[in-house]
Write a protein that holds these residues in place. Sequence first.
Motif, PDB file in Angstrom:
ATOM      1  N   VAL A  82       0.645  -1.030   0.159  1.00  0.00           N
ATOM      2  CA  VAL A  82       0.127   0.030   0.051  1.00  0.00           C
ATOM      3  C   VAL A  82       0.870   1.060   0.001  1.00  0.00           C
ATOM      4  CG1 VAL A  82      -1.697   1.269   1.243  1.00  0.00           C
ATOM      5  CG2 VAL A  82      -1.813  -1.130   1.210  1.00  0.00           C
ATOM      6  N   VAL A  83       0.694   2.253  -0.603  1.00  0.00           N
ATOM      7  CA  VAL A  83       1.328   3.362  -0.863  1.00  0.00           C
ATOM      8  C   VAL A  83       0.689   4.604  -0.244  1.00  0.00           C
ATOM      9  CG1 VAL A  83       2.417   5.130  -2.634  1.00  0.00           C
ATOM     10  CG2 VAL A  83       2.423   2.620  -3.242  1.00  0.00           C
ATOM     11  N   VAL A  84       1.286   5.319   0.607  1.00  0.00           N
ATOM     12  CA  VAL A  84       0.771   6.356   1.461  1.00  0.00           C
ATOM     13  C   VAL A  84       1.528   7.718   1.089  1.00  0.00           C
ATOM     14  CG1 VAL A  84      -0.410   5.113   3.265  1.00  0.00           C
ATOM     15  CG2 VAL A  84       2.025   6.133   3.435  1.00  0.00           C
ATOM     16  N   ASP A  85       0.910   8.810   1.049  1.00  0.00           N
ATOM     17  CA  ASP A  85       1.454  10.104   1.025  1.00  0.00           C
ATOM     18  C   ASP A  85       2.293  10.498   1.931  1.00  0.00           C
ATOM     19  OD1 ASP A  85      -0.511  11.518   2.163  1.00  0.00           O
ATOM     20  OD2 ASP A  85      -1.484  12.137   0.297  1.00  0.00           O
ATOM     21  N   ARG A  86       2.938  11.780   2.012  1.00  0.00           N
ATOM     22  CA  ARG A  86       3.680  12.205   3.075  1.00  0.00           C
ATOM     23  C   ARG A  86       2.573  12.528   4.377  1.00  0.00           C
ATOM     24  NH1 ARG A  86       8.692  11.755   2.321  1.00  0.00           N
ATOM     25  NH2 ARG A  86       9.658  12.097   0.496  1.00  0.00           N
ATOM     26  N   ARG A  91      -2.894   6.322  -1.022  1.00  0.00           N
ATOM     27  CA  ARG A  91      -3.102   6.766  -2.238  1.00  0.00           C
ATOM     28  C   ARG A  91      -3.382   5.690  -3.206  1.00  0.00           C
ATOM     29  NH1 ARG A  91      -1.781  12.132  -3.256  1.00  0.00           N
ATOM     30  NH2 ARG A  91      -2.914  11.555  -5.136  1.00  0.00           N
ATOM     31  N   ALA A  92      -2.732   4.522  -3.191  1.00  0.00           N
ATOM     32  CA  ALA A  92      -2.599   3.477  -3.874  1.00  0.00           C
ATOM     33  C   ALA A  92      -2.262   2.140  -3.348  1.00  0.00           C
ATOM     34  CB  ALA A  92      -1.440   3.751  -4.957  1.00  0.00           C
ATOM     35  N   ALA A  93      -2.611   0.963  -4.068  1.00  0.00           N
ATOM     36  CA  ALA A  93      -2.413  -0.407  -3.776  1.00  0.00           C
ATOM     37  C   ALA A  93      -1.565  -0.712  -4.939  1.00  0.00           C
ATOM     38  CB  ALA A  93      -3.711  -1.130  -3.737  1.00  0.00           C
ATOM     39  N   ILE A  94      -0.572  -1.431  -4.441  1.00  0.00           N
ATOM     40  CA  ILE A  94       0.466  -2.166  -5.346  1.00  0.00           C
ATOM     41  C   ILE A  94      -0.177  -3.719  -5.368  1.00  0.00           C
ATOM     42  CG2 ILE A  94       2.779  -2.676  -5.739  1.00  0.00           C
ATOM     43  CD1 ILE A  94       2.236   0.256  -5.672  1.00  0.00           C
ATOM     44  N   LYS A 107       4.576  -5.606 -10.925  1.00  0.00           N
ATOM     45  CA  LYS A 107       3.811  -4.842 -10.057  1.00  0.00           C
ATOM     46  C   LYS A 107       3.081  -3.322 -10.586  1.00  0.00           C
ATOM     47  CE  LYS A 107       6.355  -6.732  -6.230  1.00  0.00           C
ATOM     48  NZ  LYS A 107       7.736  -6.439  -5.210  1.00  0.00           N
ATOM     49  N   ILE A 108       1.736  -2.941 -10.242  1.00  0.00           N
ATOM     50  CA  ILE A 108       1.240  -2.012 -11.040  1.00  0.00           C
ATOM     51  C   ILE A 108       0.633  -1.230  -9.629  1.00  0.00           C
ATOM     52  CG2 ILE A 108      -0.648  -1.426 -12.400  1.00  0.00           C
ATOM     53  CD1 ILE A 108       1.625  -2.680 -13.699  1.00  0.00           C
ATOM     54  N   ALA A 109       0.659  -0.143  -9.652  1.00  0.00           N
ATOM     55  CA  ALA A 109       0.062   0.903  -8.695  1.00  0.00           C
ATOM     56  C   ALA A 109      -1.455   1.426  -8.985  1.00  0.00           C
ATOM     57  CB  ALA A 109       0.969   2.218  -8.413  1.00  0.00           C
ATOM     58  N   VAL A 110      -2.317   0.970  -8.329  1.00  0.00           N
ATOM     59  CA  VAL A 110      -3.863   1.443  -8.775  1.00  0.00           C
ATOM     60  C   VAL A 110      -4.463   2.190  -7.719  1.00  0.00           C
ATOM     61  CG1 VAL A 110      -4.116  -0.640 -10.219  1.00  0.00           C
ATOM     62  CG2 VAL A 110      -4.697  -0.573  -7.980  1.00  0.00           C
ATOM     63  N   ALA A 111      -5.076   3.239  -8.307  1.00  0.00           N
ATOM     64  CA  ALA A 111      -5.637   4.277  -7.126  1.00  0.00           C
ATOM     65  C   ALA A 111      -6.629   3.598  -6.179  1.00  0.00           C
ATOM     66  CB  ALA A 111      -6.393   5.144  -8.140  1.00  0.00           C
ATOM     67  N   TRP A 112      -6.346   3.933  -4.756  1.00  0.00           N
ATOM     68  CA  TRP A 112      -7.004   3.437  -3.891  1.00  0.00           C
ATOM     69  C   TRP A 112      -8.482   3.596  -4.043  1.00  0.00           C
ATOM     70  CZ3 TRP A 112      -5.735   0.028  -0.341  1.00  0.00           C
ATOM     71  CH2 TRP A 112      -6.537   0.037   0.928  1.00  0.00           C
ATOM     72  N   ALA A 153      -8.958   5.135 -11.211  1.00  0.00           N
ATOM     73  CA  ALA A 153     -10.337   4.367 -11.441  1.00  0.00           C
ATOM     74  C   ALA A 153     -10.937   4.591 -13.090  1.00  0.00           C
ATOM     75  CB  ALA A 153     -11.225   4.577 -10.604  1.00  0.00           C
ATOM     76  N   SER A 154     -10.480   5.596 -13.558  1.00  0.00           N
ATOM     77  CA  SER A 154     -10.942   6.236 -15.035  1.00  0.00           C
ATOM     78  C   SER A 154     -10.157   5.406 -16.047  1.00  0.00           C
ATOM     79  CB  SER A 154     -10.898   7.498 -15.306  1.00  0.00           C
ATOM     80  OG  SER A 154      -9.879   8.215 -15.188  1.00  0.00           O
ATOM     81  N   GLY A 155      -8.867   4.730 -15.571  1.00  0.00           N
ATOM     82  CA  GLY A 155      -7.859   4.411 -16.546  1.00  0.00           C
ATOM     83  C   GLY A 155      -6.940   5.431 -16.856  1.00  0.00           C
ATOM     84  N   ALA A 156      -6.918   6.591 -16.167  1.00  0.00           N
ATOM     85  CA  ALA A 156      -6.025   7.624 -16.637  1.00  0.00           C
ATOM     86  C   ALA A 156      -4.684   7.523 -15.579  1.00  0.00           C
ATOM     87  CB  ALA A 156      -6.681   8.972 -16.128  1.00  0.00           C
TER      88      ALA A 156
END
Length: 163
Positions: A82-86, A91-94, A107-112, A153-156
């Motif tokens: 899991v990625v968190v900001d400062r 922010r994201a799950a790997i 490994k792909i980061a996808v928006a939480w 989530a929009s693919g962007a």
Amino acid sequence: MRNHYRAAVAVIFVALGATVYSAAQDSTGPANPAPQPQTEQVPNGAAREPTVTVFEKHEVQGILGKEVRSAADENMGRIVDVVVDRTGQVRAAIIDFGGFLGVGSRKIAVAWNGLRFPPKTDKVERVALELTRDQVRAAPEYKEDKPVVVLGASGALETLPFP
């Protein structure tokens, strides 16, 4: 990722050591009084007690290792980090995506906010992702110590603003 495992192992050893120490103190009798809990000092000099929150088992769940499926029920992989900001915001799950038995996976980061968790009545150990397999396949690979590019989530794609 290796640092995450080392940190987790260190926490386990500290907790285990505290348990052993506590058991040893209990067995020596009242001659060794129990240590008082440490409290945080607030600016006005008063000590503040820590808070305790209790969650029922059905209210929370760990997500590392959970299977991720698309809305079309395609296997997307498993959550490995899991990625968190400062500020501490998630922010994201790997996701360990693709491959077979760990070979050829990326490994792909996808928006939480693109993840959907099962309702508490559902016993399924999966997480749903609002992206297709093709969208995830086209995303850049997540690599430690590199800028994190998150698939929304929009693919962007979005780059997290880490200084």
